[in-house]
Design a protein around this motif. Structure first.
Motif: not given
Length: 150
Positions: A106-114, A147-150
């Motif tokens: 899992k990764v979160n949206l903050k990690q995606i943004y970074e 999985e991308v979680v909020a």
């Protein structure tokens, strides 16, 4: 009248080399040797230029070999998959996506943004919006079974 022979065209070489670990062994040595470039010269310059990057981080490199056997190279940021695997804490992506185990991490949206901010600095990505780059990173994550979680 004699005409000058045209200068040999420059050739491009694309490799993925671990930061600080360039050696003249394959694939670097043979690829540069075919073009008449001393691979040890490239390895020394590459390792010196990447000494501030975590050792072993895979870096895409574009090497331009000129007709006189001189070269220049540009390093890019690591592949998106490298960042996603690191953020999710996994060794590799899913082999059968959506079959036995739906997600391997899992990764979160903050990690995606970074990740997207790092990728935006690459040449050829400056014209894309950060939102568009984030969408690409999310697509890569899904294709890897992350999985991308909020």
């Amino acid at each position: 009248m004699s005409k000058k022979a045209p200068a040999a065209a420059a050739s491009l070489l694309r490799l993925v080399v671990p930061a600080g670990k360039a050696t003249p062994s394959p694939p670097i040595g043979p690829a540069l040797g075919q073009r008449g470039v001393k691979s040890m010269d490239f390895c020394k310059q590459f390792n010196d230029r990447t000494k501030n990057v975590d050792v072993g981080t895979p870096l895409p490199v574009i090497i331009t070999v000129k007709g006189d056997r001189t070269f220049t190279f540009v390093t890019k940021s690591p592949p998106t998959s490298f960042f996603l695997k690191r953020a999710a804490g996994i060794e590799k992506g899913a082999t059968n996506i959506g079959k036995d185990h739906p997600f391997v991490g899992k990764v979160n949206l903050k990690q995606i943004y970074e990740i997207a901010k790092i990728k935006q600095a690459d040449d050829g990505m400056g014209h894309l919006s950060l939102k568009g780059i984030c969408a690409g990173v999310i697509g890569s994550a899904k294709s890897m079974g992350i999985e991308v979680v909020a």
